[in-house]
Enzyme design. Structure first.
Site, PDB file in Angstrom:
ATOM      1  N   HIS A 188     -58.901  -5.336 -53.542  1.00 31.70           N
ATOM      2  CA  HIS A 188     -59.562  -4.137 -54.170  1.00 31.70           C
ATOM      3  C   HIS A 188     -61.012  -3.559 -53.038  1.00 31.70           C
ATOM      4  O   HIS A 188     -61.738  -2.914 -52.410  1.00 31.70           O
ATOM      5  CB  HIS A 188     -59.508  -3.588 -55.301  1.00 31.70           C
ATOM      6  CG  HIS A 188     -58.397  -2.978 -55.908  1.00 31.70           C
ATOM      7  ND1 HIS A 188     -57.727  -2.429 -55.797  1.00 31.70           N
ATOM      8  CD2 HIS A 188     -57.781  -3.849 -57.152  1.00 31.70           C
ATOM      9  CE1 HIS A 188     -56.914  -1.642 -56.442  1.00 31.70           C
ATOM     10  NE2 HIS A 188     -56.265  -3.361 -56.664  1.00 31.70           N
ATOM     11  N   ARG A 295     -45.077   6.547 -45.102  1.00 30.82           N
ATOM     12  CA  ARG A 295     -44.041   5.811 -46.101  1.00 30.82           C
ATOM     13  C   ARG A 295     -43.947   5.975 -47.785  1.00 30.82           C
ATOM     14  O   ARG A 295     -45.367   5.841 -48.602  1.00 30.82           O
ATOM     15  CB  ARG A 295     -45.257   4.576 -46.278  1.00 30.82           C
ATOM     16  CG  ARG A 295     -44.794   3.425 -44.377  1.00 30.82           C
ATOM     17  CD  ARG A 295     -45.761   2.349 -45.065  1.00 30.82           C
ATOM     18  NE  ARG A 295     -45.088   1.358 -43.809  1.00 30.82           N
ATOM     19  CZ  ARG A 295     -45.861   0.753 -42.402  1.00 30.82           C
ATOM     20  NH1 ARG A 295     -46.947   2.189 -42.308  1.00 30.82           N
ATOM     21  NH2 ARG A 295     -45.728   0.403 -41.547  1.00 30.82           N
ATOM     22  N   ARG A 331     -40.848   9.284 -44.566  1.00 26.79           N
ATOM     23  CA  ARG A 331     -39.774   8.129 -44.469  1.00 26.79           C
ATOM     24  C   ARG A 331     -38.905   8.147 -45.437  1.00 26.79           C
ATOM     25  O   ARG A 331     -40.227   8.071 -47.091  1.00 26.79           O
ATOM     26  CB  ARG A 331     -40.361   6.910 -44.156  1.00 26.79           C
ATOM     27  CG  ARG A 331     -39.139   6.195 -43.943  1.00 26.79           C
ATOM     28  CD  ARG A 331     -39.792   4.309 -43.254  1.00 26.79           C
ATOM     29  NE  ARG A 331     -39.908   3.705 -44.312  1.00 26.79           N
ATOM     30  CZ  ARG A 331     -40.928   2.301 -44.063  1.00 26.79           C
ATOM     31  NH1 ARG A 331     -40.219   3.075 -42.696  1.00 26.79           N
ATOM     32  NH2 ARG A 331     -41.981   2.380 -44.925  1.00 26.79           N
ATOM     33  N   ASN A 453     -42.065  -3.860 -36.565  1.00 25.81           N
ATOM     34  CA  ASN A 453     -42.162  -5.211 -37.636  1.00 25.81           C
ATOM     35  C   ASN A 453     -41.295  -5.562 -38.149  1.00 25.81           C
ATOM     36  O   ASN A 453     -41.082  -6.378 -37.992  1.00 25.81           O
ATOM     37  CB  ASN A 453     -42.554  -4.077 -39.124  1.00 25.81           C
ATOM     38  CG  ASN A 453     -44.299  -3.829 -38.335  1.00 25.81           C
ATOM     39  OD1 ASN A 453     -45.088  -3.640 -37.049  1.00 25.81           O
ATOM     40  ND2 ASN A 453     -44.762  -2.973 -40.145  1.00 25.81           N
ATOM     41  N   ARG A 464     -40.681 -12.035 -41.775  1.00 27.18           N
ATOM     42  CA  ARG A 464     -42.527 -11.479 -41.188  1.00 27.18           C
ATOM     43  C   ARG A 464     -43.557 -11.690 -42.152  1.00 27.18           C
ATOM     44  O   ARG A 464     -44.873 -12.022 -42.103  1.00 27.18           O
ATOM     45  CB  ARG A 464     -43.125  -9.736 -41.241  1.00 27.18           C
ATOM     46  CG  ARG A 464     -41.620  -9.191 -42.137  1.00 27.18           C
ATOM     47  CD  ARG A 464     -41.809  -7.263 -42.130  1.00 27.18           C
ATOM     48  NE  ARG A 464     -42.840  -6.326 -42.782  1.00 27.18           N
ATOM     49  CZ  ARG A 464     -42.793  -5.118 -42.187  1.00 27.18           C
ATOM     50  NH1 ARG A 464     -41.601  -4.663 -42.306  1.00 27.18           N
ATOM     51  NH2 ARG A 464     -43.716  -4.416 -42.735  1.00 27.18           N
ATOM     52  N   CYS A 501     -43.208   3.674 -34.608  1.00 27.93           N
ATOM     53  CA  CYS A 501     -44.127   3.410 -35.874  1.00 27.93           C
ATOM     54  C   CYS A 501     -44.406   2.460 -36.561  1.00 27.93           C
ATOM     55  O   CYS A 501     -45.495   1.872 -37.201  1.00 27.93           O
ATOM     56  CB  CYS A 501     -43.215   4.246 -37.060  1.00 27.93           C
ATOM     57  SG  CYS A 501     -41.569   3.720 -37.483  1.00 27.93           S
TER      58      CYS A 501
HETATM   59  C1  PEP Z   1     -41.647  -1.368 -39.238  1.00 27.77           C
HETATM   60  O1  PEP Z   1     -40.560  -2.204 -39.711  1.00 27.77           O
HETATM   61  O2  PEP Z   1     -41.800  -1.360 -37.977  1.00 27.77           O
HETATM   62  C2  PEP Z   1     -42.274   0.122 -40.026  1.00 27.77           C
HETATM   63  C3  PEP Z   1     -42.772   0.524 -39.205  1.00 27.77           C
HETATM   64  O3  PEP Z   1     -41.477  -0.317 -41.184  1.00 27.77           O
HETATM   65  P1  PEP Z   1     -42.471  -0.854 -42.508  1.00 27.77           P
HETATM   66  O4  PEP Z   1     -43.386  -1.643 -42.321  1.00 27.77           O
HETATM   67  O5  PEP Z   1     -42.963   0.095 -43.257  1.00 27.77           O
HETATM   68  O6  PEP Z   1     -41.485  -2.649 -42.755  1.00 27.77           O
HETATM   69 MG    MG Z   2     -39.657  -1.469 -41.181  1.00 24.11          MG
END
Ligand code: PEP
Ligand code: MG
Length: 552
Positions: A188, A295, A331, A453, A464, A501
């Site tokens: 935080h 998000r 989204r 991502n 990830r 994105c």
């Molecule tokens: C992604 O997977 O690239 C994405 C934008 O969604 P998130 O990072 O929220 O999974």
């Molecule tokens: Mg994603």
């Protein structure tokens, strides 16, 4: 000269004297009391004062760092009201005939150990909060305060650690930066420092003690370096770096209002990724052309129960209205994997990233999904709203979604509730499956947005979240770029637009490649927007195109 190295959590270079911040130790003694009722009352009065202080802090934080960050003080207030916490304190006073200070410090230790031992990282963090709030009670009872020390000096604060209530009290006119030995970049305190634009370093690699109090120092929040008693060569080098960074920042500011067009006339949209309606101001300040990824799961994550249709509608409407006519892509709920929410009662899974998540949950729990769709369509009457669906792998999923959208629209019509007929429907391309059948998917939707991502994680089969594999988690891998290219070609062949994105959208070393592929939109954290605009304006892709694409 001594150089300490830590994690820079907010960029900026500042020069100043060190103020070593040492929390006053509250010497809590245990002693017997005659009048237990009187002691319990002392605790209750201190609790009331603490609640008032927290209310003041909440108000200050609300003005300076926004609602999401100010919430920490609401959490502290809730902790004070927690019945288990109060019963523990009163129980110790009554059963041992002891003073309130002792009962509070024992309870604080017990509760913080309990939180620390929890698996859930959110709950783990609460250990620090329970200590913070208990120390507040002790300060009041023992009549000592640390706060003034943080506020008084126009220095760089160096401390073992800073708790959020100390960070938010920092007066930006007096404190030009801070360095802490402990802390993580997601704490935080770190989030507050970023929101308050205070250059800061956490987790330095060497013990720090009071002996540096009053020394001259330079804090480089970009590199995470802290120079104590810098020599003249270092001072000159850092002054030069500071000047360059200032000039660069000013240059970026001068790009506000400019279109995102390359030298050879290729135009691209640069949008912002946000988590809540507070982030909209950063998006607008940095000249976002729209919101490319809201998000929405954060709305669920920040709640202790399912947000109602009206609660969601209020937030979506607020964002859409603040963006006044600019495109806002929301989204739908993307939980599961690392984003866990207790009240969803999701099953434990062997491979959560490949399991029950995002659209898979929504399609199996239509009540939750329809509530969100109703809120989204109702908000669509107030601006330019688009809806995007995560984790798509098949055309049949899209058809199922469209069927539900139709039902929702019919319901709204029947109930005489307003919605727009112009809502674009898009999907995230974040699985190799979606990229490879993007020719078929493109016939069913209005746009694609690539989630690099997850696309990287699923294409390379690398979690990830796995810190030990970050060296081979490579979003530049040819396989990823090839999938993006396939999706872009299929989007355009079918007359729809495509954006990116995921984090890769902010990687300026790939901006020209994306422009060459014909990517129509890049959506990034607000802070990166002007940097990408600069790159776009400086690019001329006509001559580069063949070269950039032939290797993919
Ligand atoms: C992604 O997977 O690239 C994405 C934008 O969604 P998130 O990072 O929220 O999974
Ligand atoms: Mg994603």
């Amino acid at each position: 000269m001594t150089i300490l190295k830590g994690k820079g959590i907010f960029g900026g270079i500042v020069f100043g004297r060190i103020k070593f911040y040492k929390r006053k130790k509250q010497a809590v003694k245990r002693y017997k009391v005659e009048n237990v009722e009187f002691e319990i009352n002392r605790f209750k009065v201190a609790k009331k004062t603490a609640t008032e202080q927290l209310q003041q802090l909440y108000k200050k934080a609300l003005l300076e760092v926004g609602e999401a960050n100010a919430m920490i003080f609401e959490i502290h207030k809730m902790m004070l009201e927690d019945l288990d916490y109060q019963e523990s304190i009163i129980g110790i006073i009554e059963s041992q005939n002891v003073n309130a200070e002792y009962a509070i410090s024992v309870t604080a230790k017990h509760f913080s150990e309990m939180f620390s031992s929890m698996e859930d990282s959110y709950m783990k963090e609460r250990a620090m909060d329970v200590k913070d709030v208990s120390n507040r009670l002790l300060d009041i009872l023992l009549n000592c305060s640390n706060d003034s020390e943080v506020l008084d000096e126009p220095y760089i604060i160096v401390a073992d650690d800073l708790v959020p209530s100390e960070t938010v009290q920092i007066d930006k006119n007096k404190v030009i930066g801070f360095v802490t030995q402990k802390g993580s970049s997601n704490s935080h305190t770190a989030i507050l420092a970023r929101t308050m634009n205070i250059p800061a370093i956490v987790a330095v690699n060497q013990p720090i003690n009071e002996s540096i109090d009053g020394c001259m120092a330079i804090l480089d929040g970009f590199s995470g370096e802290f120079f104590i008693n810098p020599d003249s060569k270092t001072i000159d080098a850092l002054r030069k770096k500071q000047q360059e960074k200032n000039e660069y920042f000013e240059l970026l500011q001068s790009l506000k209002g400019k279109p995102n067009i390359t030298k050879d006339g290729k135009r691209i949209n640069i949008y912002a990724n946000i988590r809540n309606s507070n982030d909209v101001s950063a998006a607008l300040q940095n000249d976002a052309g729209g919101i490319g990824l809201f998000r929405s799961e954060f709305l669920y994550l920040e709640n202790s129960n399912y947000p109602s249709e009206d609660e969601q509608f209020t937030v979506y409407k607020d964002v859409v209205e603040k963006m006044s006519g600019k495109r806002v892509i929301i989204r739908t709920l993307d939980i599961g994997a690392d984003k866990k929410i207790d009240y969803f009662n999701l099953p434990e899974e062997e491979n959560p990233a490949m399991g029950y998540r995002a659209i898979r949950i929504c399609l199996r729990r239509p009540n939750i999904f329809k509530t969100q769709l109703r809120a989204l369509y109702r908000a669509s009457a107030f601006g330019k709203l688009s809806i995007m669906f995560p984790m798509i792998i098949s055309v049949s999923e899209v058809l199922e979604i469209k069927k539900m959208i139709k039902e929702v629209k019919n319901e709204l019509l029947f109930e005489n509730l307003e919605y727009s007929d112009d809502v674009e429907i898009g999907i995230m391309i974040e699985t190799p499956a979606a990229a490879l059948i993007s020719d078929e998917l493109a016939k069913e939707v209005d746009f694609f947005s690539i989630g690099t991502n997850d696309l990287t994680q699923y294409t390379l089969a690398i979690d990830r979240q796995n810190e030990s594999l970050t060296d081979i988690y490579d979003p530049h891998h040819k396989a990823i770029l090839r999938l993006i290219k396939i999706a872009a070609e299929n989007a355009h062949k079918n007359g729809i637009w495509i954006g990116i994105c995921g984090e890769l959208a902010a990687d300026v070393s790939l901006t020209e490649t994306f422009l060459s592929m014909g990517i129509d939109e890049l959506s990034v954290s607000p802070f990166f927007i002007l940097e990408i605009r600069k790159k776009v304006i400086e690019s001329n892709i006509t001559n580069l195109k063949e070269n950039l694409l032939c290797n993919i």
